[in-house]
Design an enzyme around this catalytic site. Structure first.
Site, PDB file in Angstrom:
ATOM      1  N   GLU A 129     -43.105  -3.740   7.949  1.00 40.82           N
ATOM      2  CA  GLU A 129     -42.156  -3.082   7.056  1.00 40.82           C
ATOM      3  C   GLU A 129     -42.021  -3.803   5.713  1.00 40.82           C
ATOM      4  O   GLU A 129     -41.614  -3.208   4.722  1.00 40.82           O
ATOM      5  CB  GLU A 129     -40.784  -2.986   7.733  1.00 40.82           C
ATOM      6  CG  GLU A 129     -40.688  -1.942   8.830  1.00 40.82           C
ATOM      7  CD  GLU A 129     -40.562  -0.536   8.301  1.00 40.82           C
ATOM      8  OE1 GLU A 129     -41.450  -0.118   7.506  1.00 40.82           O
ATOM      9  OE2 GLU A 129     -39.607   0.154   8.655  1.00 40.82           O
ATOM     10  N   THR A 182     -37.453   3.699  -2.053  1.00 41.59           N
ATOM     11  CA  THR A 182     -36.531   2.806  -1.357  1.00 41.59           C
ATOM     12  C   THR A 182     -35.962   1.766  -2.311  1.00 41.59           C
ATOM     13  O   THR A 182     -34.782   1.409  -2.231  1.00 41.59           O
ATOM     14  CB  THR A 182     -37.242   2.108  -0.183  1.00 41.59           C
ATOM     15  OG1 THR A 182     -37.739   3.110   0.718  1.00 41.59           O
ATOM     16  CG2 THR A 182     -36.297   1.193   0.571  1.00 41.59           C
TER      17      THR A 182
END
Length: 311
Positions: A129, A182
């Protein structure tokens, strides 16, 4: 022992309003497929990607980085090839990168004879991630691997609790075809919050967890309220308030931003209400002129799973 495995890596909804960075759930029927092969050459190679324009270089791909983290924790004298067939659109807010990271560690673990339990795989998937978002976080990879609802109680050490979903919970996800990075979603958040907001938020989080355990749908609905993150982020998603209002007016327990957005989710009690809510959200968004996809899903209690194996 098998030399090849084909797996399904499901989409996820993270945050769930009041559970920013700690809560998530696993979706059913929406997800990527991956094929992982054991090969003689050490290391990991990404050999094929369909459905998305993503890097094949191992160190630049979330699946490659997560897989290497697991492989480096073993004493394997062989390696793996990975094919990724993306069905979850990148940047959709339903865990596209986490599906790749989770699928890689799950598949490699299977071909190694399962030296790690599922909870341990979350740690390795988090490493992937970092490539996608710049930080290790488990609110998507945990439900993707474990299934159901998950709560990340803490990271030092990693402490993830799986919560079985009440049987009548359905999720509706509307994905507008726009991009919300994000990094942009993180940038609008304040590093500090008022004590009043914090008390409200952790009361709602406690209520949500209690509602899931006791299968109290009304309590779940009352708790799906975010007074910290959603107010700061919702302006990044066109017509967010309109769609949330449509969901709540048509019977949803609660509605909010899925992950960092732009997807908007609603939790519902029962399939019939979920279909009504999906139609209401669709009708409202159709009027905006922005193209979108909509999904209706039960909560997937199994998580990432093997589809086929080959010796």
């Amino acid at each position: 022992m098998e030399n090849q495995v084909k797996i399904f890596c499901p989409a996820t909804i993270a945050n769930l309003n009041c559970g920013f960075d700690v809560m998530g759930l696993c979706l059913e029927g929406i997800g990527d497929e991956m094929i992982i092969r054991k090969v003689a050459e050490k290391g990991i190679r990404i050999t094929k990607i369909t459905g998305a324009d993503l890097p094949l270089e191992t160190e630049k791909n979330v699946a490659g980085v997560a897989g290497l983290a697991l492989l480096n924790a073993t004493k394997s004298d062989f390696g793996f090839e990975i094919e990724i067939h993306k069905k979850i659109k990148a940047g959709s807010g339903i865990g596209s990168s986490s599906a790749s990271a989770a699928g890689a560690v799950f598949g490699i673990n299977e071909l190694l004879g399962r030296p790690f339990i599922k909870h341990e795989l979350v740690y390795f998937a988090m490493k992937g991630e970092v490539v996608a978002s710049g930080s290790e976080h488990a609110d998507n990879v945990a439900p993707c691997i474990l299934g159901g609802f998950t709560l990340v109680r803490g990271y030092n050490p990693l402490d993830v609790i799986k919560i079985e979903s009440p049987s009548e919970i359905y999720a509706v996800v509307l994905h507008p075809h726009i991009e919300v990075k994000t990094s942009d979603s993180r940038a609008v958040l304040s590093p500090t919050v008022s004590l009043k907001s914090a008390i409200t938020q952790w009361g709602n989080l406690g209520g949500l967890v209690a509602g899931l355990y006791t299968k109290d749908y009304e309590l779940i609905g009352r708790s799906l309220n975010d007074v910290i993150v959603e107010p700061a982020r919702k302006h990044l998603i066109p017509y967010f308030d309109t769609i949330k209002y449509a969901a709540l007016q048509s019977g949803a327990l609660g509605s909010g931003i899925s992950g960092a957005g732009p997807s908007i989710f609603a939790l519902c009690k029962g399939e019939m209400i979920a279909n009504i809510v999906a139609k209401s959200m669709s009708d409202a968004y159709t009027n905006t002129g922005i193209p979108f996809d909509i999904h209706i899903s039960k909560v997937n209690d199994e998580g990432t799973k093997t589809i086929t194996t080959r010796g």
